[in-house]
Design a protein around this motif. Structure first.
Motif, PDB file in Angstrom:
ATOM      1  N   TRP A  80       0.830  -1.205   0.000  1.00 47.84           N
ATOM      2  CA  TRP A  80       0.000   0.000   0.000  1.00 47.84           C
ATOM      3  C   TRP A  80       0.862   1.252   0.000  1.00 47.84           C
ATOM      4  O   TRP A  80       0.518   2.272  -0.594  1.00 47.84           O
ATOM      5  CB  TRP A  80      -0.905  -0.014   1.226  1.00 47.84           C
ATOM      6  CG  TRP A  80      -1.859   1.144   1.303  1.00 47.84           C
ATOM      7  CD1 TRP A  80      -3.098   1.216   0.732  1.00 47.84           C
ATOM      8  CD2 TRP A  80      -1.656   2.375   1.997  1.00 47.84           C
ATOM      9  NE1 TRP A  80      -3.681   2.431   1.023  1.00 47.84           N
ATOM     10  CE2 TRP A  80      -2.816   3.159   1.805  1.00 47.84           C
ATOM     11  CE3 TRP A  80      -0.613   2.890   2.771  1.00 47.84           C
ATOM     12  CZ2 TRP A  80      -2.959   4.427   2.351  1.00 47.84           C
ATOM     13  CZ3 TRP A  80      -0.753   4.158   3.311  1.00 47.84           C
ATOM     14  CH2 TRP A  80      -1.908   4.912   3.100  1.00 47.84           C
ATOM     15  N   GLN A 138      -4.475  15.084  -7.065  1.00 51.21           N
ATOM     16  CA  GLN A 138      -3.996  13.874  -7.712  1.00 51.21           C
ATOM     17  C   GLN A 138      -2.485  13.757  -7.487  1.00 51.21           C
ATOM     18  O   GLN A 138      -1.692  14.463  -8.107  1.00 51.21           O
ATOM     19  CB  GLN A 138      -4.319  13.907  -9.211  1.00 51.21           C
ATOM     20  CG  GLN A 138      -5.796  14.130  -9.502  1.00 51.21           C
ATOM     21  CD  GLN A 138      -6.685  13.028  -8.953  1.00 51.21           C
ATOM     22  OE1 GLN A 138      -6.582  11.884  -9.365  1.00 51.21           O
ATOM     23  NE2 GLN A 138      -7.553  13.376  -8.012  1.00 51.21           N
ATOM     24  N   ASN A 154       1.752   2.207  -3.438  1.00 56.26           N
ATOM     25  CA  ASN A 154       0.599   2.330  -4.341  1.00 56.26           C
ATOM     26  C   ASN A 154       0.526   1.174  -5.341  1.00 56.26           C
ATOM     27  O   ASN A 154       0.232   1.375  -6.516  1.00 56.26           O
ATOM     28  CB  ASN A 154       0.676   3.655  -5.109  1.00 56.26           C
ATOM     29  CG  ASN A 154       0.780   4.864  -4.217  1.00 56.26           C
ATOM     30  OD1 ASN A 154       1.671   4.962  -3.376  1.00 56.26           O
ATOM     31  ND2 ASN A 154      -0.115   5.806  -4.394  1.00 56.26           N
ATOM     32  N   GLU A 155       0.770  -0.026  -4.868  1.00 59.26           N
ATOM     33  CA  GLU A 155       0.896  -1.150  -5.789  1.00 59.26           C
ATOM     34  C   GLU A 155      -0.384  -1.462  -6.559  1.00 59.26           C
ATOM     35  O   GLU A 155      -0.336  -2.048  -7.642  1.00 59.26           O
ATOM     36  CB  GLU A 155       1.359  -2.401  -5.031  1.00 59.26           C
ATOM     37  CG  GLU A 155       0.344  -2.992  -4.073  1.00 59.26           C
ATOM     38  CD  GLU A 155       0.823  -4.293  -3.450  1.00 59.26           C
ATOM     39  OE1 GLU A 155       1.975  -4.675  -3.713  1.00 59.26           O
ATOM     40  OE2 GLU A 155       0.043  -4.919  -2.701  1.00 59.26           O
ATOM     41  N   LYS A 156      -1.534  -1.057  -6.063  1.00 57.58           N
ATOM     42  CA  LYS A 156      -2.796  -1.339  -6.751  1.00 57.58           C
ATOM     43  C   LYS A 156      -3.354  -0.117  -7.483  1.00 57.58           C
ATOM     44  O   LYS A 156      -4.470  -0.156  -8.008  1.00 57.58           O
ATOM     45  CB  LYS A 156      -3.830  -1.861  -5.751  1.00 57.58           C
ATOM     46  CG  LYS A 156      -3.467  -3.221  -5.162  1.00 57.58           C
ATOM     47  CD  LYS A 156      -4.583  -3.772  -4.286  1.00 57.58           C
ATOM     48  CE  LYS A 156      -4.212  -5.151  -3.754  1.00 57.58           C
ATOM     49  NZ  LYS A 156      -5.308  -5.722  -2.912  1.00 57.58           N
ATOM     50  N   ASP A 157      -2.592   0.970  -7.504  1.00 55.81           N
ATOM     51  CA  ASP A 157      -3.048   2.186  -8.173  1.00 55.81           C
ATOM     52  C   ASP A 157      -2.512   2.254  -9.601  1.00 55.81           C
ATOM     53  O   ASP A 157      -1.396   1.809  -9.874  1.00 55.81           O
ATOM     54  CB  ASP A 157      -2.581   3.433  -7.410  1.00 55.81           C
ATOM     55  CG  ASP A 157      -3.225   3.546  -6.040  1.00 55.81           C
ATOM     56  OD1 ASP A 157      -4.070   2.692  -5.715  1.00 55.81           O
ATOM     57  OD2 ASP A 157      -2.877   4.494  -5.303  1.00 55.81           O
ATOM     58  N   TYR A 169       4.628   8.130  -4.381  1.00 57.97           N
ATOM     59  CA  TYR A 169       4.242   6.998  -3.551  1.00 57.97           C
ATOM     60  C   TYR A 169       3.828   7.526  -2.174  1.00 57.97           C
ATOM     61  O   TYR A 169       4.372   8.520  -1.685  1.00 57.97           O
ATOM     62  CB  TYR A 169       5.401   6.024  -3.383  1.00 57.97           C
ATOM     63  CG  TYR A 169       5.730   5.213  -4.616  1.00 57.97           C
ATOM     64  CD1 TYR A 169       4.738   4.789  -5.493  1.00 57.97           C
ATOM     65  CD2 TYR A 169       7.050   4.857  -4.896  1.00 57.97           C
ATOM     66  CE1 TYR A 169       5.040   4.027  -6.609  1.00 57.97           C
ATOM     67  CE2 TYR A 169       7.368   4.101  -6.018  1.00 57.97           C
ATOM     68  CZ  TYR A 169       6.358   3.702  -6.876  1.00 57.97           C
ATOM     69  OH  TYR A 169       6.661   2.960  -7.988  1.00 57.97           O
ATOM     70  N   ARG A 170       2.917   6.849  -1.545  1.00 58.76           N
ATOM     71  CA  ARG A 170       2.465   7.284  -0.225  1.00 58.76           C
ATOM     72  C   ARG A 170       3.623   7.329   0.773  1.00 58.76           C
ATOM     73  O   ARG A 170       3.719   8.246   1.586  1.00 58.76           O
ATOM     74  CB  ARG A 170       1.369   6.351   0.284  1.00 58.76           C
ATOM     75  CG  ARG A 170       0.091   6.391  -0.553  1.00 58.76           C
ATOM     76  CD  ARG A 170      -0.986   5.518   0.053  1.00 58.76           C
ATOM     77  NE  ARG A 170      -2.183   5.495  -0.781  1.00 58.76           N
ATOM     78  CZ  ARG A 170      -2.498   4.514  -1.618  1.00 58.76           C
ATOM     79  NH1 ARG A 170      -1.691   3.452  -1.723  1.00 58.76           N
ATOM     80  NH2 ARG A 170      -3.582   4.564  -2.339  1.00 58.76           N
ATOM     81  N   LYS A 218      -0.714   4.210 -12.228  1.00 65.33           N
ATOM     82  CA  LYS A 218       0.217   5.323 -12.097  1.00 65.33           C
ATOM     83  C   LYS A 218       0.744   5.844 -13.436  1.00 65.33           C
ATOM     84  O   LYS A 218       1.558   6.755 -13.468  1.00 65.33           O
ATOM     85  CB  LYS A 218       1.408   4.898 -11.225  1.00 65.33           C
ATOM     86  CG  LYS A 218       1.044   4.436  -9.833  1.00 65.33           C
ATOM     87  CD  LYS A 218       0.483   5.580  -9.000  1.00 65.33           C
ATOM     88  CE  LYS A 218       1.563   6.594  -8.662  1.00 65.33           C
ATOM     89  NZ  LYS A 218       1.061   7.673  -7.798  1.00 65.33           N
ATOM     90  N   LYS A 249       1.159  12.045  -7.480  1.00 62.07           N
ATOM     91  CA  LYS A 249       1.940  11.072  -8.240  1.00 62.07           C
ATOM     92  C   LYS A 249       2.959  10.346  -7.363  1.00 62.07           C
ATOM     93  O   LYS A 249       3.467   9.293  -7.727  1.00 62.07           O
ATOM     94  CB  LYS A 249       2.666  11.772  -9.385  1.00 62.07           C
ATOM     95  CG  LYS A 249       1.748  12.482 -10.366  1.00 62.07           C
ATOM     96  CD  LYS A 249       2.542  13.216 -11.430  1.00 62.07           C
ATOM     97  CE  LYS A 249       1.634  14.043 -12.329  1.00 62.07           C
ATOM     98  NZ  LYS A 249       2.409  14.815 -13.334  1.00 62.07           N
TER      99      LYS A 249
END
Length: 253
Positions: A110, A132, A113-116, A136-137, A118, A134
């Motif tokens: 998470w 928005q 952002n592995e499921k987002d 990574y969290r 990009k 860009k």
């Protein structure tokens, strides 16, 4: 082996145990249990800093730091406590290990952002779409922590953790309004929203994920937690008060 040789071996073993205990040795790159407590040696008499020193002492593997450096953990714990402070209704984010939860989340998929989605193209978002981001969290959070201290030093000549509660609230309010410096092109308000969201999650998420220590967050809300079913309670004519139950309890059976 002579008595003198045995004495020397025992002495070396004792010295080594003392060193491991006092140094907070990291195993596999993780600072474990009581070792986390050793990073908060300070001269402050405040209750919050005492909690920062003591809250992670123990042998619970869920309380191991996985992402943060010690100073980052301190800053996160202090900021989270201001967002969800201790009061007469119960413990705050610090005691509930919200910062440990945040640490674990940022170290997971998470955090990157592995499921987002990009890839581009990127368009300027509408006001209703929010910012928005860009980054990574995990990178946004780390930049935000750095800016917390930079902003505090610039405006108060102290790092964030050395400010009193009022000063910390003022800094966080400035971040919420986007008044601090941008973080690689991202508004400071985006960091604040991420911090706030993760703090609330850390207070109320299942203890399996590192926060909500001893299910105290649930106890404040009288939330029964994770249960396989409520058939017996539904069929009862009397009101049934349920103690909180975590996902970990199901693993014991």
């Amino acid at each position: 082996m002579s008595d003198n040789e045995k004495s020397q071996i025992e002495k070396r073993g004792s010295t080594r145990r003392t060193f491991l205990k006092n140094s907070g040795l990291a195993v596999g790159g993780l600072i474990l249990g009581g070792a986390v407590g050793s990073i908060f040696d300070g001269n402050s008499d405040s209750d919050v800093k005492t909690e920062q020193k003591n809250q992670t002492q123990g042998n619970n593997p869920n309380e191991a730091l996985m992402f943060f450096y010690p100073e980052e953990y301190q800053t996160t714990a202090a900021a989270a406590e201001r967002i969800f402070p201790k009061d007469e209704t119960g413990p705050g984010a610090l005691e509930l290990n919200a910062a440990i939860y945040i640490d674990h989340q940022l170290n997971s998929g998470w955090g990157v952002n592995e499921k987002d989605y990009k890839l581009g193209p990127y368009y300027k978002p509408e006001p209703t779409q929010g910012e928005q981001v860009k980054l990574y969290r995990k990178d946004l959070f780390r930049l935000g922590l750095k800016e917390l201290n930079a902003y505090s030093n610039k405006n108060y000549q102290k790092k964030f953790t050395d400010l009193d509660a009022t000063g910390q609230d003022e800094v966080l309010a400035a971040f919420e309004k986007g008044e601090a410096s941008s973080l690689s092109g991202v508004s400071s308000s985006a960091f604040f929203q991420l911090l706030r969201t993760l703090t609330i999650e850390g207070v109320y998420a299942d203890p399996l994920y590192g926060g909500n220590k001893e299910m105290l967050g649930w106890q404040m809300r009288k939330y029964p937690g994770s249960r396989m079913g409520y058939t017996k309670e539904i069929q009862s004519k009397d009101f049934v008060k349920l103690d909180p139950n975590s996902l970990q309890s199901h693993m014991k059976h």
